[in-house]
Design an enzyme around this catalytic site. Structure first.
Site, PDB file in Angstrom:
ATOM      1  N   VAL A  21       0.824  -1.206   0.000  1.00 56.29           N
ATOM      2  CA  VAL A  21       0.000   0.000   0.000  1.00 56.29           C
ATOM      3  C   VAL A  21       0.861   1.261   0.000  1.00 56.29           C
ATOM      4  O   VAL A  21       0.676   2.169  -0.805  1.00 56.29           O
ATOM      5  CB  VAL A  21      -0.949   0.012   1.220  1.00 56.29           C
ATOM      6  CG1 VAL A  21      -1.730   1.320   1.289  1.00 56.29           C
ATOM      7  CG2 VAL A  21      -1.898  -1.174   1.158  1.00 56.29           C
ATOM      8  N   ASP A  39      10.182   3.382   6.753  1.00 60.91           N
ATOM      9  CA  ASP A  39       9.878   2.016   7.168  1.00 60.91           C
ATOM     10  C   ASP A  39      10.911   1.585   8.198  1.00 60.91           C
ATOM     11  O   ASP A  39      12.068   2.045   8.161  1.00 60.91           O
ATOM     12  CB  ASP A  39       9.896   1.066   5.969  1.00 60.91           C
ATOM     13  CG  ASP A  39       9.096  -0.205   6.217  1.00 60.91           C
ATOM     14  OD1 ASP A  39       8.004  -0.350   5.641  1.00 60.91           O
ATOM     15  OD2 ASP A  39       9.571  -1.060   6.990  1.00 60.91           O
ATOM     16  N   ARG A  44      14.225  -3.506   3.560  1.00 62.27           N
ATOM     17  CA  ARG A  44      13.239  -2.908   2.660  1.00 62.27           C
ATOM     18  C   ARG A  44      13.719  -1.541   2.170  1.00 62.27           C
ATOM     19  O   ARG A  44      13.634  -1.224   0.978  1.00 62.27           O
ATOM     20  CB  ARG A  44      11.901  -2.772   3.388  1.00 62.27           C
ATOM     21  CG  ARG A  44      10.780  -2.125   2.555  1.00 62.27           C
ATOM     22  CD  ARG A  44      10.447  -2.941   1.336  1.00 62.27           C
ATOM     23  NE  ARG A  44       9.194  -2.489   0.698  1.00 62.27           N
ATOM     24  CZ  ARG A  44       8.871  -2.740  -0.547  1.00 62.27           C
ATOM     25  NH1 ARG A  44       9.688  -3.441  -1.328  1.00 62.27           N
ATOM     26  NH2 ARG A  44       7.724  -2.320  -1.033  1.00 62.27           N
ATOM     27  N   THR A  97      -2.502  -4.146   9.372  1.00 57.03           N
ATOM     28  CA  THR A  97      -3.363  -4.371  10.536  1.00 57.03           C
ATOM     29  C   THR A  97      -3.806  -5.838  10.502  1.00 57.03           C
ATOM     30  O   THR A  97      -4.880  -6.163   9.992  1.00 57.03           O
ATOM     31  CB  THR A  97      -4.589  -3.437  10.517  1.00 57.03           C
ATOM     32  OG1 THR A  97      -5.131  -3.388   9.189  1.00 57.03           O
ATOM     33  CG2 THR A  97      -4.210  -2.038  10.942  1.00 57.03           C
ATOM     34  N   THR A 132      -6.494  -0.571   7.255  1.00 53.86           N
ATOM     35  CA  THR A 132      -7.869  -1.028   7.479  1.00 53.86           C
ATOM     36  C   THR A 132      -8.110  -1.277   8.960  1.00 53.86           C
ATOM     37  O   THR A 132      -7.363  -2.020   9.606  1.00 53.86           O
ATOM     38  CB  THR A 132      -8.146  -2.309   6.680  1.00 53.86           C
ATOM     39  OG1 THR A 132      -7.893  -2.055   5.299  1.00 53.86           O
ATOM     40  CG2 THR A 132      -9.577  -2.757   6.864  1.00 53.86           C
ATOM     41  N   CYS A 272      -6.441  -8.655   3.194  1.00 57.91           N
ATOM     42  CA  CYS A 272      -7.696  -7.893   3.282  1.00 57.91           C
ATOM     43  C   CYS A 272      -8.901  -8.781   3.555  1.00 57.91           C
ATOM     44  O   CYS A 272      -9.436  -8.805   4.661  1.00 57.91           O
ATOM     45  CB  CYS A 272      -7.922  -7.102   1.989  1.00 57.91           C
ATOM     46  SG  CYS A 272      -6.849  -5.664   1.821  1.00 57.91           S
ATOM     47  N   ARG A 343       1.163 -13.290   2.306  1.00 57.15           N
ATOM     48  CA  ARG A 343       0.542 -12.974   3.595  1.00 57.15           C
ATOM     49  C   ARG A 343      -0.808 -13.680   3.735  1.00 57.15           C
ATOM     50  O   ARG A 343      -1.657 -13.609   2.855  1.00 57.15           O
ATOM     51  CB  ARG A 343       0.333 -11.462   3.732  1.00 57.15           C
ATOM     52  CG  ARG A 343       1.620 -10.675   3.886  1.00 57.15           C
ATOM     53  CD  ARG A 343       1.333  -9.183   3.895  1.00 57.15           C
ATOM     54  NE  ARG A 343       0.785  -8.731   2.622  1.00 57.15           N
ATOM     55  CZ  ARG A 343       0.306  -7.507   2.418  1.00 57.15           C
ATOM     56  NH1 ARG A 343       0.265  -6.640   3.403  1.00 57.15           N
ATOM     57  NH2 ARG A 343      -0.156  -7.174   1.230  1.00 57.15           N
TER      58      ARG A 343
END
Length: 434
Positions: A21, A39, A44, A97, A132, A272, A343
């Site tokens: 995202v 981050d 990363r 989240t 989210t 999600c 994930r």
């Protein structure tokens, strides 16, 4: 007080969290504004600073072009240094989240990110959350942390907003600029400012929600609705199997009606759809209502991995193939096709179930990062199929493009079982499918 035109022109944006995202967001904003991409993951930041992205969401050439090394007026500077956030006046939080082992919301990344932002927050700054959450989380959890860490007063000294992410990993058509964005603010002025900020990078347009809580609720029900619809067709696939009817044939026939929703059965994982309904459910329960449909859908979808494994085992038994020590090839471990994201992948549930029968599972996925798979799940995977090796069963768990033209029969022992979770092959070629 926010002055939209003046503050927009002088925006210095921090994007906190650079996953699927945050990175696309930092890139789009970096084309028009000065951006800090922050981050806590050193590796990363190192890869992004070299113009590389293991998530494959960013174009390498575009990423290298946008990397800001000095004090340029636009571009992105990637860092793990919290001090560099101090010069920013807009903070966009895009951390994950997840849920814990009991499917309860885990707000730890969100809390830590809020503490980081709060420590550098200044008079007039704006904090926007994209992660989210359940309705009310921004105002009940995040804003008190910002106030405590900064010593500032909400809606007097600083302002907040919520703009839910709608990134679809691996989708090169519905990218960030092409997806309409929901926005919101903690005051009418901040809402207008946040809406204009996103309008400046999203040609598809925006929808300004009347409150932060409404925007939070809109996001979480988008995925809950999809989860319930998939659970419905997953339940249908179980029923039709018992009736000796092909589920795809039924769905194709029903889809000839103009208002039939074309959902397909399958594994529901990812960051999600397989997670967000639990956030809404938890908030509903804490408010005194038990959400039966939402949790029923979750139970069905969470059980599909075990259902697939059980179906494969039954097919093997019918062909008198011993499951004990059988060689079984799992095709794909990412949570969706043509995407490296592993994930919350439900393919893992198939593997775990088969391992209880002491089967020897081989996981092949040309898209997945096998080091990440090993770290996350303790599962060994390969990205190249061994030449000439055959298996007692082959399960097509993910329909990557690389699988479409494979000769699956050449991978099977005789007898062998071919199971197609995704309905990728002609039903005449497989022994079973959802």
């Amino acid at each position: 007080m926010i002055n939209s035109s003046d503050q927009l022109a002088s925006s210095f944006i921090a994007v906190v969290g650079l996953g699927y995202v945050g990175l696309p967001l930092a890139i789009e904003f970096g084309k028009k504004y000065k951006v800090i991409g922050f981050d806590i993951n050193d590796s990363r930041i190192n890869e992004l600073s070299e113009g590389k992205d293991h998530t494959l969401e960013a174009d390498p050439a575009e990423l290298k072009k946008l990397i800001r090394l000095g004090d340029e007026a636009t571009g992105v500077q990637f860092t793990t240094d919290k001090k560099k956030l101090g010069n920013c006046n807009i903070f966009i939080v895009t951390v994950p989240t997840p849920v814990d082992q009991y499917n309860s919301p885990d707000l730890t990344p969100l809390i830590k990110a809020s503490e980081t932002v709060g420590a550098v927050l200044k008079q007039g700054d704006v904090v926007i959350y994209e992660s989210t959450v359940y309705p009310g989380c921004t105002e009940e959890v995040c804003i008190p942390i910002l106030e405590k860490a900064s010593g500032l007063s909400f809606n007097n000294d600083f302002y907040c907003g919520y703009s839910p992410e709608r990134i679809n990993p691996g989708d090169k058509t519905r990218t960030l600029p092409n997806i309409k964005k929901v926005t919101s603010g903690s005051t009418p002025e901040s809402g207008k400012f946040i809406n204009e900020l996103y309008q400046s990078i999203i040609p598809a347009g925006t929808h300004l929600a009347p409150s932060i809580k409404v925007a939070e609720a809109a996001k979480v029900i988008e995925n809950a609705q999809r989860d319930i619809n998939i659970a419905f067709v997953n339940e249908l696939s179980k029923i039709f199997y018992l009736l000796g009817i092909d589920t795809t044939d039924v769905l194709d026939a029903a889809a000839t009606k103009w208002n039939f929703l074309p959902f397909k059965p399958g594994l529901v994982g990812g960051h999600c759809i397989g997670v967000d309904p639990y956030y809404l459910a938890q908030k509903a329960i804490s408010s005194g209502y038990y959400p039966e449909i939402i949790l029923s859908g979750r139970r069905i979808n969470d059980g599909m991995g075990a259902y697939v494994a059980d179906a494969v085992i039954k097919l093997m038994v019918k062909k008198e193939i011993s499951v004990w020590s059988a060689d079984i090839l799992i095709m794909g471990i990412t949570f969706k096709e043509n995407c490296p994201d592993v994930r919350n992948t439900k393919v893992v549930d198939i593997i775990r179930e088969l391992e209880q029968y002491k089967a020897n599972t081989t996981v092949y996925d040309p898209w997945a990062n096998c080091d990440q798979v090993r770290h996350e799940y303790g599962i060994t995977c390969i990205d190249i199929l061994p030449a000439g090796k055959t298996y007692h069963a082959v399960i097509i768990a993910v329909n990557h493009n690389e699988f479409i033209h494979l000769d699956f029969k050449s991978l099977l022992k005789n007898p062998g079982v071919l199971y197609d979770v995704k309905g990728m092959l002609d039903p005449a070629l497989v022994d079973g499918r959802l």
